[in-house]
Scaffold this motif. Structure first.
Motif, mmCIF file in Angstrom:
data_model
loop_
_atom_site.group_PDB
_atom_site.id
_atom_site.type_symbol
_atom_site.label_atom_id
_atom_site.label_comp_id
_atom_site.label_asym_id
_atom_site.label_seq_id
_atom_site.Cartn_x
_atom_site.Cartn_y
_atom_site.Cartn_z
ATOM 1 N N VAL A 1 13.742 10.818 4.845
ATOM 2 C CA VAL A 1 14.005 9.667 5.706
ATOM 3 C C VAL A 1 13.496 8.413 4.998
ATOM 4 O O VAL A 1 12.379 8.403 4.460
ATOM 5 C CB VAL A 1 13.317 9.805 7.081
ATOM 6 N N TYR A 2 14.305 7.352 5.012
ATOM 7 C CA TYR A 2 13.937 6.078 4.409
ATOM 8 C C TYR A 2 13.998 4.972 5.455
ATOM 9 O O TYR A 2 14.927 4.912 6.268
ATOM 10 C CB TYR A 2 14.895 5.711 3.274
ATOM 11 N N LEU A 3 13.011 4.081 5.432
ATOM 12 C CA LEU A 3 13.047 2.820 6.165
ATOM 13 C C LEU A 3 13.136 1.724 5.119
ATOM 14 O O LEU A 3 12.277 1.646 4.233
ATOM 15 C CB LEU A 3 11.801 2.644 7.025
ATOM 16 N N GLY B 1 0.796 -1.219 0.000
ATOM 17 C CA GLY B 1 0.000 0.000 0.000
ATOM 18 C C GLY B 1 0.825 1.263 0.000
ATOM 19 O O GLY B 1 0.290 2.354 -0.129
ATOM 20 N N VAL B 2 2.159 1.145 0.118
ATOM 21 C CA VAL B 2 3.020 2.328 0.128
ATOM 22 C C VAL B 2 3.844 2.334 -1.147
ATOM 23 O O VAL B 2 4.489 1.352 -1.476
ATOM 24 C CB VAL B 2 3.956 2.327 1.353
ATOM 25 N N THR B 3 3.805 3.417 -1.884
ATOM 26 C CA THR B 3 4.550 3.519 -3.126
ATOM 27 C C THR B 3 5.986 3.939 -2.839
ATOM 28 O O THR B 3 6.220 4.939 -2.170
ATOM 29 C CB THR B 3 3.900 4.558 -4.054
ATOM 30 N N ASN B 4 6.932 3.161 -3.318
ATOM 31 C CA ASN B 4 8.334 3.514 -3.185
ATOM 32 C C ASN B 4 8.657 4.564 -4.245
ATOM 33 O O ASN B 4 8.707 4.258 -5.429
ATOM 34 C CB ASN B 4 9.209 2.268 -3.381
ATOM 35 N N THR B 5 8.811 5.798 -3.839
ATOM 36 C CA THR B 5 8.923 6.899 -4.790
ATOM 37 C C THR B 5 10.365 7.256 -5.118
ATOM 38 O O THR B 5 10.662 8.376 -5.486
ATOM 39 C CB THR B 5 8.208 8.144 -4.233
ATOM 40 N N GLY B 6 11.272 6.310 -5.009
ATOM 41 C CA GLY B 6 12.639 6.567 -5.421
ATOM 42 C C GLY B 6 13.601 6.616 -4.253
ATOM 43 O O GLY B 6 13.479 7.447 -3.377
ATOM 44 N N PHE B 7 14.576 5.712 -4.246
ATOM 45 C CA PHE B 7 15.564 5.659 -3.178
ATOM 46 C C PHE B 7 16.819 6.344 -3.693
ATOM 47 O O PHE B 7 17.563 5.800 -4.511
ATOM 48 C CB PHE B 7 15.852 4.206 -2.801
ATOM 49 N N ASP B 8 17.074 7.576 -3.238
ATOM 50 C CA ASP B 8 18.209 8.338 -3.743
ATOM 51 C C ASP B 8 19.220 8.652 -2.649
ATOM 52 O O ASP B 8 19.991 9.595 -2.767
ATOM 53 C CB ASP B 8 17.740 9.634 -4.406
ATOM 54 N N PHE B 9 19.228 7.835 -1.587
ATOM 55 C CA PHE B 9 20.138 8.111 -0.475
ATOM 56 C C PHE B 9 21.582 7.821 -0.865
ATOM 57 O O PHE B 9 21.889 6.794 -1.469
ATOM 58 C CB PHE B 9 19.767 7.269 0.744
ATOM 59 N N GLU B 10 22.467 8.752 -0.530
ATOM 60 C CA GLU B 10 23.908 8.552 -0.655
ATOM 61 C C GLU B 10 24.542 8.948 0.670
ATOM 62 O O GLU B 10 24.334 10.071 1.152
ATOM 63 C CB GLU B 10 24.493 9.418 -1.775
ATOM 64 N N GLY C 1 27.401 11.287 8.613
ATOM 65 C CA GLY C 1 28.396 11.691 7.635
ATOM 66 C C GLY C 1 28.111 13.065 7.070
ATOM 67 O O GLY C 1 26.950 13.484 6.950
ATOM 68 N N SER C 2 29.169 13.777 6.719
ATOM 69 C CA SER C 2 29.040 15.082 6.076
ATOM 70 C C SER C 2 28.991 14.881 4.572
ATOM 71 O O SER C 2 29.800 14.147 4.010
ATOM 72 C CB SER C 2 30.230 15.974 6.442
ATOM 73 N N GLY C 3 28.025 15.541 3.913
ATOM 74 C CA GLY C 3 27.830 15.366 2.478
ATOM 75 C C GLY C 3 26.677 14.416 2.220
ATOM 76 O O GLY C 3 25.861 14.135 3.098
ATOM 77 N N GLY C 4 26.589 13.906 0.979
ATOM 78 C CA GLY C 4 25.505 13.015 0.601
ATOM 79 C C GLY C 4 24.824 13.506 -0.659
ATOM 80 O O GLY C 4 25.324 14.385 -1.371
ATOM 81 N N PRO D 1 17.061 -1.013 8.267
ATOM 82 C CA PRO D 1 17.998 0.084 8.016
ATOM 83 C C PRO D 1 17.263 1.417 7.898
ATOM 84 O O PRO D 1 16.296 1.543 7.148
ATOM 85 C CB PRO D 1 18.659 -0.304 6.692
ATOM 86 N N VAL D 2 17.724 2.415 8.657
ATOM 87 C CA VAL D 2 17.177 3.770 8.622
ATOM 88 C C VAL D 2 18.212 4.664 7.962
ATOM 89 O O VAL D 2 19.386 4.640 8.337
ATOM 90 C CB VAL D 2 16.858 4.290 10.036
ATOM 91 N N ARG D 3 17.781 5.453 6.987
ATOM 92 C CA ARG D 3 18.681 6.368 6.289
ATOM 93 C C ARG D 3 17.999 7.731 6.191
ATOM 94 O O ARG D 3 16.823 7.817 5.823
ATOM 95 C CB ARG D 3 19.012 5.847 4.887
ATOM 96 N N ALA D 4 18.725 8.796 6.506
ATOM 97 C CA ALA D 4 18.150 10.141 6.464
ATOM 98 C C ALA D 4 19.163 11.107 5.886
ATOM 99 O O ALA D 4 20.372 10.989 6.125
ATOM 100 C CB ALA D 4 17.730 10.595 7.856
ATOM 101 N N THR D 5 18.659 12.063 5.099
ATOM 102 C CA THR D 5 19.476 13.135 4.547
ATOM 103 C C THR D 5 18.892 14.463 4.986
ATOM 104 O O THR D 5 17.689 14.705 4.826
ATOM 105 C CB THR D 5 19.516 13.089 3.012
ATOM 106 N N MET D 6 19.725 15.318 5.548
ATOM 107 C CA MET D 6 19.318 16.665 5.927
ATOM 108 C C MET D 6 20.121 17.648 5.093
ATOM 109 O O MET D 6 21.349 17.728 5.224
ATOM 110 C CB MET D 6 19.565 16.900 7.421
ATOM 111 N N ASP D 7 19.466 18.362 4.212
ATOM 112 C CA ASP D 7 20.106 19.315 3.313
ATOM 113 C C ASP D 7 19.494 20.685 3.570
ATOM 114 O O ASP D 7 18.448 21.023 3.013
ATOM 115 C CB ASP D 7 19.899 18.879 1.869
ATOM 116 N N GLY D 8 20.155 21.479 4.434
ATOM 117 C CA GLY D 8 19.561 22.762 4.820
ATOM 118 C C GLY D 8 18.305 22.516 5.625
ATOM 119 O O GLY D 8 18.347 22.056 6.757
ATOM 120 N N THR D 9 17.159 22.815 5.027
ATOM 121 C CA THR D 9 15.881 22.548 5.686
ATOM 122 C C THR D 9 15.155 21.355 5.056
ATOM 123 O O THR D 9 14.015 21.064 5.419
ATOM 124 C CB THR D 9 14.962 23.785 5.597
ATOM 125 N N TYR D 10 15.789 20.691 4.096
ATOM 126 C CA TYR D 10 15.130 19.593 3.375
ATOM 127 C C TYR D 10 15.495 18.274 4.037
ATOM 128 O O TYR D 10 16.665 17.899 4.111
ATOM 129 C CB TYR D 10 15.559 19.584 1.911
#
Length: 461
Positions: free
Chosen positions: A291-293, A125-134, A336-339, A279-288
């Motif tokens: 989060v991925y599970l 029921g949840v659409t995977n809308t693109g995994f772009d984590f680096e 990590g710094s960057g991403g 696995p939990v992955r999160a990217t914080m870019d400024g105010t953006y």
């Protein structure tokens, strides 16, 4: 002179005839029952084949699974401890759920116990809308807790309140954090772009909040119970992770400054959190904030407004009356710094962005409805930088012929360009190129690798 049969003889013949009819009826009944049993066996066999086929399809190419009796906990623990997935079965070998009830082909996940780190399919029921984590290239914090003595609090983190310690889980050390407990993860600095990575298992009623804070005074922490209180009392905003399977089904999502929750759609909880390490992955870019599970995006907020602190705060909130139901286990924690830059900021300096959220119908150049969010971000980047020109590259996997793949990749690149020009972007600012299968970024020998190779990349010119 004609002789009439004796009455007794007539009765005897009639009796034999009736007996023969009754025996025939019984034979017909048995034949009917046998036919019905045969039909039921055929139906059962078709059902079992469909269920087993669906189970095979639930695993990525190359993934193995062992079969354990649904009530054999030792078998399940040993298999998942070896990194193997498990299919639960009854005494006849039929796939069943944890309670021994048969599963159908449309919902086989109930019969599957995945090993830690096995991503599995997106939540139904949840659409995977693109995994772009680096992951950020430069490490600001990292601890897998293997160097901490069992029973101790790791020296790498800052203990704030509550109860936590390192415990051993099937030969692997993890950080156990009980309810109402809080610790800080020092980053040393606060880059505009940073990433968070960890693996987590949560009891059904547990909820984990993660945030930053700009205050140093913690006098009110003893009364803090929830993420909402953390937002209100500590001048912070947060994102919360929860399975949604407990007596109080906590929501996974972002806790806004007004205390409201939001995420990607009406996400609710993520049930695998209460079944295995996720696995939990999160990217914080400024105010953006993204989060991925597993590889399912659960938070996509462009105005997160986390407080400008250089320390991450991890807080396990309290709702139920049992510590055992709200305990959280954390492993492989890294900052990590960057991403991966969000909002296509890398394009202005000639960077390359893999647009994982731009998707197409199978075998065609028809954009899916779920692509709109990513396309809108690209449009905004072009509108914000009027002098920016980009090249849109279409890429395919190696399935099918090379000529066919090149044509399809060109058509898909053209479809993205057409979407942008249809919303006011000048065609002179866009190049569309079909690269076909010539530039893979992963092996084409596995389903996971082929999925990575089917992509659209945007390059700043």
């Amino acid at each position: 002179m004609r002789h009439r049969p004796a009455p007794l003889l007539l009765v005897a013949v009639l009796g034999l005839s009736l007996a023969g009819c009754a025996a025939g009826d019984r034979i017909m009944d048995r034949a009917g029952q046998a036919a019905e049993r045969a039909l039921n066996r055929q139906i059962d066999n078709r059902t079992n084949r469909a269920v087993n086929g669906a189970i095979d399809g639930a695993f990525a190419a190359g993934e193995d699974a062992v079969r354990c009796a649904f009530d054999d906990d030792a078998c399940v623990r040993q298999a998942t401890g070896r990194g193997e997935n498990v299919v639960l079965v009854d005494r006849d070998g039929t796939p069943v759920d944890r309670n021994g009830n048969p599963v159908d082909a449309d919902d086989v996940e109930g019969a599957i116990v995945r090993a830690p780190g096995s991503a599995g399919p997106p939540r139904p029921g949840v659409t995977n809308t693109g995994f772009d984590f680096e992951p950020g290239a430069r490490t600001l914090f990292e601890d897998d807790f293997e160097g901490t003595r069992t029973g101790n609090v790791p020296g790498s983190i800052r203990f704030i309140k509550g109860e936590m310690d390192v415990v051993e889980d099937r030969g692997n050390k993890v950080l156990r954090v009980l309810r109402e407990s809080m610790f800080g993860v020092p980053m040393g600095e606060r880059p505009d772009l940073f990433t968070i990575e960890f693996d987590v298992y949560m009891e059904p009623n547990a909820a984990l909040c993660i945030t930053t804070t700009k205050i140093d005074e913690y006098s009110r922490l003893d009364g803090m119970r929830s993420c909402e209180q953390a937002v209100a009392w500590m001048d912070m905003t947060a994102f919360r992770i929860a399975s949604g399977t407990g007596r109080v089904p906590h929501q996974t999502g972002f806790i806004a400054p007004d205390g409201s929750s939001s995420g990607t759609g009406a996400f609710g909880g993520y049930a695998p959190l209460a079944e295995r390490y996720v696995p939990v992955r999160a990217t914080m870019d400024g105010t953006y904030l993204k989060v991925y599970l597993d590889e399912t995006r659960v938070v996509n907020i462009p105005n997160a407004q986390l407080a400008p602190g250089s320390e991450l705060i991890f807080f396990v909130q309290r709702y139920s009356g049992s510590y055992a139901e709200e305990t959280v286990y954390i492993d492989n924690l890294r900052v990590g710094s960057g991403g991966q830059e969000t909002g296509y900021g890398a394009l202005s300096t000639g960077g390359r962005v893999t647009a994982r959220g731009i998707l197409f119908e199978s075998g065609s150049a028809q954009l899916t409805g779920s692509s709109t969010a990513e396309l809108t971000q690209l449009l905004a980047a072009l509108e914000d930088a009027p002098g920016l020109r980009v090249r849109i590259e279409g890429h395919t996997d190696a399935s099918g012929g090379a000529d066919t793949n090149r044509r399809l990749s060109q058509q898909r690149a053209d479809a993205v360009a057409a979407w942008l020009t249809g919303r006011g972007v000048s065609p002179s600012r866009l190049e569309a190129v079909g690269m076909g299968e010539d530039q893979p970024i992963a092996s084409n020998d596995t389903a996971a690798g082929r999925e990575q190779n089917r992509r659209v990349e945007i390059v700043g010119l």
